[in-house]
Design an enzyme around this catalytic site. Structure first.
Site, PDB file in Angstrom:
ATOM      1  N   GLU A   1       0.836  -1.197   0.000  1.00 37.59           N
ATOM      2  CA  GLU A   1       0.000   0.000   0.000  1.00 37.59           C
ATOM      3  C   GLU A   1       0.871   1.246   0.000  1.00 37.59           C
ATOM      4  O   GLU A   1       0.524   2.265  -0.611  1.00 37.59           O
ATOM      5  CB  GLU A   1      -0.946  -0.024   1.214  1.00 37.59           C
ATOM      6  CG  GLU A   1      -2.222   0.753   0.966  1.00 37.59           C
ATOM      7  CD  GLU A   1      -3.315   0.410   1.960  1.00 37.59           C
ATOM      8  OE1 GLU A   1      -3.630  -0.798   2.102  1.00 37.59           O
ATOM      9  OE2 GLU A   1      -3.837   1.318   2.601  1.00 37.59           O
TER      10      GLU A   1
ATOM     11  N   GLU B   1       1.896   1.760  -3.486  1.00 36.12           N
ATOM     12  CA  GLU B   1       0.745   2.247  -4.255  1.00 36.12           C
ATOM     13  C   GLU B   1       0.544   3.738  -3.999  1.00 36.12           C
ATOM     14  O   GLU B   1       0.309   4.517  -4.929  1.00 36.12           O
ATOM     15  CB  GLU B   1      -0.508   1.461  -3.836  1.00 36.12           C
ATOM     16  CG  GLU B   1      -1.751   1.822  -4.639  1.00 36.12           C
ATOM     17  CD  GLU B   1      -2.970   1.007  -4.196  1.00 36.12           C
ATOM     18  OE1 GLU B   1      -2.884   0.286  -3.178  1.00 36.12           O
ATOM     19  OE2 GLU B   1      -4.012   1.116  -4.870  1.00 36.12           O
TER      20      GLU B   1
ATOM     21  N   CYS C   1      -8.376  -2.650   4.169  1.00 37.01           N
ATOM     22  CA  CYS C   1      -8.195  -3.827   5.037  1.00 37.01           C
ATOM     23  C   CYS C   1      -9.510  -4.291   5.618  1.00 37.01           C
ATOM     24  O   CYS C   1      -9.609  -5.406   6.121  1.00 37.01           O
ATOM     25  CB  CYS C   1      -7.295  -3.522   6.209  1.00 37.01           C
ATOM     26  SG  CYS C   1      -5.894  -2.554   5.782  1.00 37.01           S
TER      27      CYS C   1
ATOM     28  N   SER D   1      -7.632   1.516  -2.071  1.00 34.44           N
ATOM     29  CA  SER D   1      -6.407   0.793  -2.410  1.00 34.44           C
ATOM     30  C   SER D   1      -6.799  -0.539  -3.035  1.00 34.44           C
ATOM     31  O   SER D   1      -7.761  -1.176  -2.612  1.00 34.44           O
ATOM     32  CB  SER D   1      -5.603   0.550  -1.139  1.00 34.44           C
ATOM     33  OG  SER D   1      -4.683  -0.493  -1.355  1.00 34.44           O
TER      34      SER D   1
ATOM     35  N   LYS E   1     -15.053 -10.539   7.612  1.00 33.83           N
ATOM     36  CA  LYS E   1     -14.007 -11.365   7.003  1.00 33.83           C
ATOM     37  C   LYS E   1     -14.583 -12.694   6.518  1.00 33.83           C
ATOM     38  O   LYS E   1     -14.057 -13.308   5.599  1.00 33.83           O
ATOM     39  CB  LYS E   1     -12.869 -11.586   7.993  1.00 33.83           C
ATOM     40  CG  LYS E   1     -12.049 -10.320   8.291  1.00 33.83           C
ATOM     41  CD  LYS E   1     -10.996 -10.125   7.251  1.00 33.83           C
ATOM     42  CE  LYS E   1      -9.998  -9.007   7.411  1.00 33.83           C
ATOM     43  NZ  LYS E   1     -10.196  -7.881   8.243  1.00 33.83           N
TER      44      LYS E   1
ATOM     45  N   GLU F   1     -15.935 -11.745   3.268  1.00 34.15           N
ATOM     46  CA  GLU F   1     -14.843 -11.453   2.328  1.00 34.15           C
ATOM     47  C   GLU F   1     -14.294 -12.750   1.738  1.00 34.15           C
ATOM     48  O   GLU F   1     -14.074 -12.862   0.531  1.00 34.15           O
ATOM     49  CB  GLU F   1     -13.706 -10.697   3.021  1.00 34.15           C
ATOM     50  CG  GLU F   1     -12.558 -10.404   2.054  1.00 34.15           C
ATOM     51  CD  GLU F   1     -11.283  -9.904   2.734  1.00 34.15           C
ATOM     52  OE1 GLU F   1     -10.954 -10.398   3.831  1.00 34.15           O
ATOM     53  OE2 GLU F   1     -10.615  -9.039   2.149  1.00 34.15           O
TER      54      GLU F   1
ATOM     55  N   GLU G   1     -13.887 -12.654  -5.880  1.00 34.63           N
ATOM     56  CA  GLU G   1     -12.534 -12.175  -6.165  1.00 34.63           C
ATOM     57  C   GLU G   1     -11.478 -12.960  -5.390  1.00 34.63           C
ATOM     58  O   GLU G   1     -10.303 -12.905  -5.732  1.00 34.63           O
ATOM     59  CB  GLU G   1     -12.411 -10.676  -5.806  1.00 34.63           C
ATOM     60  CG  GLU G   1     -13.254  -9.742  -6.668  1.00 34.63           C
ATOM     61  CD  GLU G   1     -14.710  -9.621  -6.196  1.00 34.63           C
ATOM     62  OE1 GLU G   1     -15.125 -10.392  -5.295  1.00 34.63           O
ATOM     63  OE2 GLU G   1     -15.431  -8.771  -6.733  1.00 34.63           O
TER      64      GLU G   1
ATOM     65  N   CYS H   1     -10.608  -3.300  14.954  1.00 35.17           N
ATOM     66  CA  CYS H   1     -10.816  -4.748  15.042  1.00 35.17           C
ATOM     67  C   CYS H   1     -10.888  -5.270  16.474  1.00 35.17           C
ATOM     68  O   CYS H   1     -11.522  -6.296  16.717  1.00 35.17           O
ATOM     69  CB  CYS H   1      -9.711  -5.475  14.306  1.00 35.17           C
ATOM     70  SG  CYS H   1      -9.410  -4.810  12.658  1.00 35.17           S
TER      71      CYS H   1
END
Ligand code: SF4
Ligand code: FES
Lengths: 676, 173
Positions: free
Chosen positions: A284, A287, A306, A326, A365, A368, A373, A510
């Site tokens: 990152e 980037e 994230c 990102s 998560k 996710e 993807e 988190c």
């Protein structure tokens, strides 16, 4: 006007004088005085609902009142324990128990059910009311959160959490009287509407009406399958919370014992997601520098990616900001990509026999890992995601006493970490890690290992600045999606200038994830402090100093942003419609052979004037006498929001549609048809 | 064999939907005008179609769950299309003690509605339970369309319903 202190700013609680201080309501004063009145519907971060009536107190001269919704006034004389009050509380809990479909020990919340807990506290021995016996269907449409509406006691905590903290409002009250329920729109499942899977609703649910989507059973199956080699990755925030489930104080250091427990459960290798957090900082960071140098590389501010709940939120609610996200996968996602590529060879097993399980503080998560993807070679890269709470249950269920284990180290190479990677577990941590990295790689290095206090702390938005290569970089940190939306609005309107924005959906990050054990009051602060302590205890504080990450680039990835990096560590996003819904049929041509024209009325297109396009189009269809040949529909989101207003004519998708453009296209397509 | 676009078209779906847009504009897209907007939309469709509710939510920048909550809270709003004739059986206290529920069951049986089904598949009938129609002296009371019928017994139901059905449709079930 503060007059003479003492009497002016105190009340008495059960005869003891207590200062009012900053308390916003009587309940807070009573609790501050050491009397822990039970409640279901009061959460200090949400608005006051006043529905559960458990917080009743007797105020002299005024009678019985709900303390959560009564402002404290100097001189009040408050009593919390009278026989009538005790009876009232007991009756309230009995009524809730009768309205709730009890399941007993098989219930997901059995161990931590607030309803049972409070029932015990207020002395309910048996329920005198007839159970309502509502048998409503389970909702398992979401990969993050499951619903069991029969267990709902209508406290509304989830509704307010979702609206006030997350700004999503996927859940609301529906119907009325005895038929009242809390549900997503139109009786849909949570997986079919705009829920982002953050799980905060489940975190505040006092029963098991909302729970993290369970994955313990399939995880056990993987662990016991003969040919499978199961590896685990553990997120930073898990280690500072799991001890709470085994009688250790909040924030207790359990890392080594947790690793030992995972090996006993049957994991062949135990890795640390903190390693891929360090890797994220490299990717990152690179980037960001690319974007800084050239706007062709993508716009600023760069937004962190994230947190998968935040990512889904942007996809649904702010698709125009997707280019700012990102392209880095979350650390969990990066681990999945690396594990599939490198571990079969490293462990000498066949690719198909590798099972990857994540232990996360998080419900999003779970969703996710189920994303399209994050699949490769026809399978999920991450097979299952367990929450901290689920891991605790498995450890418990296996009869392992966490506290008694000898600490063991993580497996290498994905076990090496720096303090910066650990910081990812709390709000501000990603920003701090990136700031340290930038200082080391591009700055003067004076704060490369330092604590950046500016990005820590409780404020809704924290901003830090750093000078990198002669330019001042402004980094903003925010948690809670409603706050995040506000920040985006401010940036867009030019009221706020930022170069990087770190967003975590859960308030505080988190550590306060919905997969963590139900926290006692104050536990989340202790977890955050533990993360910050753990950073200081590591040998290295800067992701740039993670030698194994360095080796990974040398041996496999090349350099940050390389082709291989993109393949394994980056991902793509797309606008997502907020609700799976039917299209509106507006005009019906004759059956067969009609040309289907669909105008998007989704939020983005709506804001770009799609309704005017629709109106013009309908008028034109009338005026040109196309009624029999053209079928005009409206839809909610064609998932191409950045270029709206969008319109689909036959197979053709028109972007930036105007009435003239659409009419011309229809005319052309009709003319091209064989005449009949 | 295309027919011309007649200027005096009946209310097609498209024109109806145009009017939804106009209703929302008239209320200046104000979220606090949700209830009057839903009322007017319901006048247009005789019920609140789900897709139209989604559209209203988008236009007012409200969450669909919130709009759905409001639409289901008020008994006045219907989320299912209603049949051509609405039959309302009073279940207020007076009617209830005079056995309105057996009448309700008789009507349901006659219209061949399953438990929980309110509207017949052919969209001819909708059966509703309401609380107190203010005609307690006539208990038990049933309103068929606009017509109030008092002091009923279950046996009188078929004749009443058939009388409504016959003039309107030639093909009774
Ligand atoms: S998971 Fe998050 S977004 Fe989904 S309903 Fe719960 S609070 Fe709302
Ligand atoms: S709002 Fe998403 S394509 Fe129109």
């Amino acid at each position: 006007m503060p007059t003479t202190a003492t009497a002016a700013s105190t009340i008495t609680v059960d005869g003891r004088t207590v200062p009012i201080g900053q308390a916003r309501n009587l309940l807070e004063v009573v609790r501050a005085s050491g009397v822990d009145l039970p409640t279901f519907c009061y959460h200090s971060e949400l608005s006051v609902h006043g529905a559960c009536r458990l917080c009743v107190v007797d105020v002299k001269g005024r009678g019985v009142m709900a303390s959560c919704s009564t402002p404290p006034e100097a001189g009040m004389e408050v009593v919390t324990r009278t026989e009538p009050l005790r009876r009232m509380r007991r009756t309230s809990v009995e009524l809730l128990l009768a309205a709730h479909n009890p399941e007993g020990p098989s219930c997901d919340r059995a161990a931590a059910c607030e309803l049972q807990d409070v029932a015990r506290k207020v002395g309910v021995e048996r329920v005198r009311f007839k159970p309502m016996g509502r048998d409503l269907p389970l909702d398992r449409t979401s990969a993050a959160v499951h619903r069991d509406p029969s267990k709902c006691i209508l406290c509304g905590d989830c509704v307010r959490m979702c609206a006030e903290v997350q700004g999503v409002s996927a859940l609301d009250f529906a119907h009325r009287g005895a038929a009242t329920t809390v549900q997503p729109a139109f009786g849909r499942g949570l997986g079919e509407v705009d829920c982002v899977g953050c799980g905060q609703c489940a975190r505040v649910c006092p029963t098991a009406a909302l729970i993290p989507a369970p994955e313990i059973e399939p995880a056990w199956k993987l662990l016991t399958a003969p040919s499978t080699t199961a590896v685990a990755q553990i997120a930073p925030a898990v280690r500072v919370a799991i001890g709470e489930r085994f009688g250790l104080p909040a924030g207790a250091e359990t890392t080594g014992r947790m690793v030992a427990a995972l090996r006993r459960l049957g994991f062949a290798k135990v890795y640390d997601t903190t390693f891929t957090a360090d890797l994220t900082v490299w990717e990152e960071g690179a980037e960001f520098v690319r974007r800084l140098r050239s706007s062709d590389e993508g716009p600023l501010p760069l937004m962190t990616s994230c947190c998968p709940a935040w990512v889904k939120w942007v996809e649904q609610f702010r698709p125009d900001a997707l280019p700012n996200l990102s392209s880095c996968r979350s650390p969990q996602g990066m681990f999945g990509g690396l594990a599939r590529r490198l571990l079969p060879k490293a462990l000498g097993i066949e690719a198909k026999d590798l099972a990857v399980v994540s232990i996360m503080p998080c419900t999003a998560k779970k969703a996710e890992a189920a994303r399209e993807e994050l699949r490769s070679e026809g399978r999920r890269e991450i097979d299952h995601v367990l929450t901290t709470e689920e891991l605790a249950r498995m450890i418990d269920g296996a009869g392992i006493r966490l506290g008694d284990l000898e600490p063991e180290p993580f497996d290498q190479p994905f076990g090496m970490k720096t303090g910066a990677g650990l910081l990812f577990g709390a709000s501000g941590g990603v920003a701090e890690a990136v700031l340290r990295y930038a200082d080391a790689v591009l700055g003067d290095g004076s704060r490369r290992d330092a604590v950046w206090e500016e990005v820590r702390g409780p404020g809704a938005l924290r901003v830090a600045t750093a000078t990198i290569g002669g330019r001042t970089i402004r980094v903003g940190v925010v948690s809670g999606l409603r706050n995040a939306g506000q920040v985006l609005d401010d940036v867009k309107a030019g009221r706020l200038a930022l170069d990087i924005i770190e967003v975590m959906a859960c308030p505080g990050g988190c550590v306060n994830g919905a997969g963590q054990p139900r926290p006692a009051r104050g536990a989340v602060d202790s977890r955050t402090a533990a993360i910050h302590r753990a950073d200081r205890c590591e040998h290295r504080q800067n992701s740039a100093d993670n030698e194994e990450v360095g080796k990974l680039y040398k041996n496999t990835l090349g350099e940050p942003g390389s082709h291989t990096s993109h393949e394994l560590l980056h991902t793509t996003y797309r606008p997502r419609r907020r609700i799976d819904d039917l299209d509106l049929l507006l005009t019906a041509g004759e059956p067969g052979g009609k040309l289907l024209t669909t105008v998007c009325l989704g939020t983005s297109c709506h804001l770009r004037g799609s309704q005017g396009v629709l109106r013009g189009l309908l008028d034109a269809v009338d005026a040109k006498g196309w009624g029999a040949q053209v079928d005009v529909r409206a839809t909610f989101c064609l998932e191409q929001c950045a270029s709206g207003p969008n319109c689909k004519i036959g197979k053709e998708v028109l972007t930036a549609t105007t009435v003239d453009k659409a009419v011309a296209e229809i005319g052309a397509q009709l003319a091209a048809r064989p005449q009949g | 064999m295309s027919t011309c676009a007649c200027p005096t078209q009946p209310a097609t779906a498209a024109h109806r939907f145009q009017r939804v847009g106009a209703i929302i504009e008239r209320h200046q897209r104000k979220p606090e005008r949700l209830i009057p907007i839903l009322q007017e939309v319901q006048e247009e469709y005789r019920y609140l179609p789900r897709e139209v509710l989604s559209f209203v939510a988008t236009a007012l920048d409200l969450s669909p769950a919130k709009v759905f909550g409001v639409a289901t809270f008020y008994a006045h709003f219907a989320l299912e299309p209603k049949g051509r004739t609405v039959v309302r059986v009073c279940d207020g206290t007076a009617c209830h003690v005079k056995d309105s529920m057996p009448i309700f069951d008789a009507i349901r049986g006659h219209l061949k509605l399953a438990a929980g089904q309110h509207t017949s598949a052919d969209m001819e009938w909708t059966l509703e339970k309401v609380s107190c129609l203010g005609a307690c002296g006539l208990a038990p009371v049933v309103v068929i369309g606009e017509q109030v019928h008092g002091q009923l017994a279950p046996g009188m139901v078929p004749a009443l319903l058939d009388a409504v059905a016959r003039p309107a449709t030639g093909s009774a079930a």
